[in-house]
Motif scaffolding. Structure first.
Motif, PDB file in Angstrom:
ATOM      1  N   HIS A 130     -16.845 -12.419   4.254  1.00  0.00           N
ATOM      2  CA  HIS A 130     -16.164 -11.098   3.286  1.00  0.00           C
ATOM      3  C   HIS A 130     -15.745 -12.077   2.280  1.00  0.00           C
ATOM      4  CE1 HIS A 130     -14.457  -7.695   3.812  1.00  0.00           C
ATOM      5  NE2 HIS A 130     -13.054  -7.629   3.310  1.00  0.00           N
ATOM      6  N   LEU A 131     -15.007 -12.979   2.290  1.00  0.00           N
ATOM      7  CA  LEU A 131     -14.477 -13.737   1.085  1.00  0.00           C
ATOM      8  C   LEU A 131     -15.382 -14.368  -0.086  1.00  0.00           C
ATOM      9  CD1 LEU A 131     -11.894 -14.965  -0.505  1.00  0.00           C
ATOM     10  CD2 LEU A 131     -12.789 -17.294   0.687  1.00  0.00           C
ATOM     11  N   LYS A 132     -17.185 -14.464   0.455  1.00  0.00           N
ATOM     12  CA  LYS A 132     -17.753 -14.822  -0.254  1.00  0.00           C
ATOM     13  C   LYS A 132     -18.425 -13.871  -1.250  1.00  0.00           C
ATOM     14  CE  LYS A 132     -22.302 -15.047   1.166  1.00  0.00           C
ATOM     15  NZ  LYS A 132     -23.354 -15.281   1.825  1.00  0.00           N
ATOM     16  N   PHE A 133     -18.562 -12.509  -0.217  1.00  0.00           N
ATOM     17  CA  PHE A 133     -19.324 -11.166  -0.895  1.00  0.00           C
ATOM     18  C   PHE A 133     -18.672 -10.588  -1.879  1.00  0.00           C
ATOM     19  CE2 PHE A 133     -22.769 -11.657   1.988  1.00  0.00           C
ATOM     20  CZ  PHE A 133     -23.127 -10.565   1.243  1.00  0.00           C
ATOM     21  N   SER A 134     -17.185 -11.023  -1.654  1.00  0.00           N
ATOM     22  CA  SER A 134     -15.811 -10.286  -2.380  1.00  0.00           C
ATOM     23  C   SER A 134     -15.517 -11.469  -4.585  1.00  0.00           C
ATOM     24  CB  SER A 134     -14.158  -9.939  -1.459  1.00  0.00           C
ATOM     25  OG  SER A 134     -14.474  -9.656  -0.772  1.00  0.00           O
ATOM     26  N   ALA A 135     -16.104 -12.008  -3.580  1.00  0.00           N
ATOM     27  CA  ALA A 135     -16.068 -13.411  -5.167  1.00  0.00           C
ATOM     28  C   ALA A 135     -17.559 -13.018  -6.166  1.00  0.00           C
ATOM     29  CB  ALA A 135     -16.255 -14.787  -4.651  1.00  0.00           C
ATOM     30  N   MET A 136     -18.460 -13.099  -5.057  1.00  0.00           N
ATOM     31  CA  MET A 136     -19.760 -12.628  -5.744  1.00  0.00           C
ATOM     32  C   MET A 136     -19.636 -11.070  -6.827  1.00  0.00           C
ATOM     33  SD  MET A 136     -22.315 -13.696  -2.795  1.00  0.00           S
ATOM     34  CE  MET A 136     -24.251 -13.067  -3.790  1.00  0.00           C
ATOM     35  N   LEU A 137     -19.315  -9.769  -5.997  1.00  0.00           N
ATOM     36  CA  LEU A 137     -19.055  -8.725  -6.665  1.00  0.00           C
ATOM     37  C   LEU A 137     -18.086  -8.741  -7.699  1.00  0.00           C
ATOM     38  CD1 LEU A 137     -19.516  -5.642  -6.542  1.00  0.00           C
ATOM     39  CD2 LEU A 137     -18.032  -5.500  -4.780  1.00  0.00           C
ATOM     40  N   PHE A 138     -17.000  -9.338  -7.702  1.00  0.00           N
ATOM     41  CA  PHE A 138     -16.522  -9.517  -8.887  1.00  0.00           C
ATOM     42  C   PHE A 138     -17.167 -10.693  -9.744  1.00  0.00           C
ATOM     43  CE2 PHE A 138     -13.327 -12.265 -11.245  1.00  0.00           C
ATOM     44  CZ  PHE A 138     -12.514 -10.920 -11.495  1.00  0.00           C
ATOM     45  N   MET A 139     -17.410 -11.054  -9.684  1.00  0.00           N
ATOM     46  CA  MET A 139     -18.473 -12.695 -10.649  1.00  0.00           C
ATOM     47  C   MET A 139     -19.550 -11.430 -11.291  1.00  0.00           C
ATOM     48  SD  MET A 139     -18.612 -15.283  -8.519  1.00  0.00           S
ATOM     49  CE  MET A 139     -20.432 -16.562  -9.991  1.00  0.00           C
ATOM     50  N   GLY A 140     -20.285 -10.541 -10.753  1.00  0.00           N
ATOM     51  CA  GLY A 140     -21.435  -9.577 -11.156  1.00  0.00           C
ATOM     52  C   GLY A 140     -20.487  -8.972 -12.102  1.00  0.00           C
ATOM     53  N   SER A 141     -19.629  -8.497 -11.787  1.00  0.00           N
ATOM     54  CA  SER A 141     -18.594  -7.161 -12.750  1.00  0.00           C
ATOM     55  C   SER A 141     -17.662  -7.970 -13.804  1.00  0.00           C
ATOM     56  CB  SER A 141     -17.994  -6.851 -12.196  1.00  0.00           C
ATOM     57  OG  SER A 141     -18.310  -5.582 -11.079  1.00  0.00           O
TER      58      SER A 141
END
Length: 328
Positions: free
Chosen positions: A287-298
Motif C-alpha cells: 500500500h505504501l509502495k503504490f502510494s509512493a509510485m503514484l506520487f512519483m509518476g505525477s
C-alpha cells in the motif's frame, strides 16, 4: 481499512491534484458492492467511491455534489504492473449528486487481465483534479475518528488483563547507542509480539530486561514509547516518521505502522519519495509502495533530478523503471 480486505488512502499530490489508492484483495471473489474511503471536499461536500460487480460488467463509481471533477484511473497488479488506464466519465445527476463511472465489460480484454490477477489482488489508483478548487486541499474521512486514541487505550486495558500482575511492575530499557529509554514491560509486550517473545522467553533480553535497537535515532524510540502509552503519533517531519514506521514494522506493532503510513503519504516530496519507496519494499508494504509510485509518476520530471532517484536506480533499478515505464 474498509470492508472485505480493502485498504485505501488519499493525499494531496500537487496543486489541484489529489491521489487516491485503493487495494482490493480477493478481487474475483467479490460478488457485491464495496465502498472505499470518502473525500471531504473544501466546500464540505463528500466525494465517495464504490466498486460493483454487475451481470455484464464491473463498475467503478465516484459520486459527488461537485460537477467539475476529473479523474484518471490506473489499474495495477500487486507486483506493480500497470494493466490499463481509464478516465471517469460523468454519467448522471441524481438528487444533486453527480455520478462518475467506469464500466469494464466482461467480454473485453481489460476484464480478462483482471481475471488473471496475481494473488487475486487489485490496486486501483486515482489521480483526481478539480479546476474550481485550485490551491486548496482535500481532507479525508477515515473509518477511525479523531478520538481513535480512546479505542487504543481501551484495547491496551483489555490486553493488560491477560498479563501477570508482576509483569506490570517491571521495566525494560531500550538502548540506541549510548542513549537509553525506559518503558513498562507489560505495555511493551502487550502491543508487540516480537518484544513479547524476546522478553518472555529464555533469551538474553529477558535476563537483562534490556533491548538494543539499531538503525534508528533515539528520538524515534521516544516516539515509540509515547505511542505505546497514548495511542497518538505526532504529526511531525518525514524523517521521524520514517524511523518510527521502521520500528513499528520491525517489532510488529501494526496499529503504529498504520498510523505512520497514513502520515508518511501526506509528507511525500520529490526529495524523499524514493527513500520512502525503498522503505516500502524493505517492509513489504504494497500500500505504501503504490502510494509512493503514484506520487512519483505525477511528479516524475522533478523526481528524476534528485539524489534519491540516483540511489534508487543503483539499488532498485527495476522498481524505479516500473514508475518511469508507465508514467512517461
Amino acid at each position: 481499512m474498509t470492508e472485505n480486505g480493502c485498504c485505501d488512502s488519499i493525499y494531496y499530490a500537487r496543486p489541484n491534484h489529489f491521489l487516491y489508492t485503493w487495494r482490493v484483495e480477493d478481487f474475483n471473489k467479490i460478488d457485491r458492492t464495496l465502498n472505499g474511503a470518502d473525500l471531504l471536499l473544501p466546500n464540505e461536500e463528500i466525494c465517495s467511491f464504490s466498486f460493483e460487480r454487475l451481470v455484464h460488467c464491473l463498475r467503478l463509481s465516484m459520486k459527488s455534489s461537485c460537477c467539475s471533477l476529473e479523474c484518471d484511473v490506473t489499474f495495477f497488479t500487486c507486483t506493480g504492473v500497470a494493466l490499463f488506464r481509464r478516465k471517469f466519465l460523468k454519467f448522471s445527476e441524481k438528487k444533486e449528486r453527480y455520478i462518475y463511472n467506469i464500466h469494464l465489460e466482461r467480454n473485453k480484454e481489460d476484464f480478462k487481465k483482471l481475471k488473471a490477477l496475481p494473488k487475486d489482488t487489485l490496486f486501483i489508483v486515482c489521480d483526481i483534479s478539480d479546476s474550481e478548487v485550485m490551491q486548496k486541499k482535500f481532507s479525508v474521512r477515515h473509518g477511525g475518528s479523531q478520538n481513535a486514541y480512546l479505542n487504543y487505550i481501551k484495547s491496551l486495558a483489555a490486553d493488560f488483563k491477560n498479563k501477570p500482575d508482576n509483569l506490570s511492575k517491571e521495566r525494560v530499557t531500550l538502548r540506541v547507542g549510548d542513549d537509553t529509554e525506559v518503558v513498562n514491560k507489560a505495555v511493551l509486550c502487550s502491543r508487540s509480539p516480537v518484544f513479547a517473545r524476546m522478553l518472555e522467553s529464555d533469551m538474553r533480553e529477558k535476563k537483562e530486561n534490556s533491548v538494543t535497537i539499531e538503525d534508528v535515532q533515539i528520538e524515534a524510540v521516544r516516539g515509540l514509547i509515547s505511542y505505546l502509552y497514548s495511542g497518538i503519533v505526532p504529526d511531525t517531519d518525514a524523517n521521524f516518521l520514517y524511523d518510527l514506521y521502521f520500528i513499528a514494522n520491525k517489532y510488529d506493532i501494526s496499529e503504529l505502522g498504520d498510523e505512520c503510513r497514513h502520515l508518511l503519504v501526506s509528507k511525500f516530496t520529490v526529495e524523499n519519495v524514493c527513500e520512502i519507496l525503498s522503505l516500502s519494499s524493505m517492509c513489504s508494504d504494497d500500500h505504501l509502495k503504490f502510494s509512493a509510485m503514484l506520487f512519483m509518476g505525477s511528479n516524475l520530471r522533478l523526481v528524476v533530478t534528485t539524489e534519491g532517484w540516483k540511489e534508487l536506480m543503483i539499488t532498485e533499478p527495476k522498481t524505479a523503471l516500473k514508475v518511469a515505464d508507465f508514467f512517461h
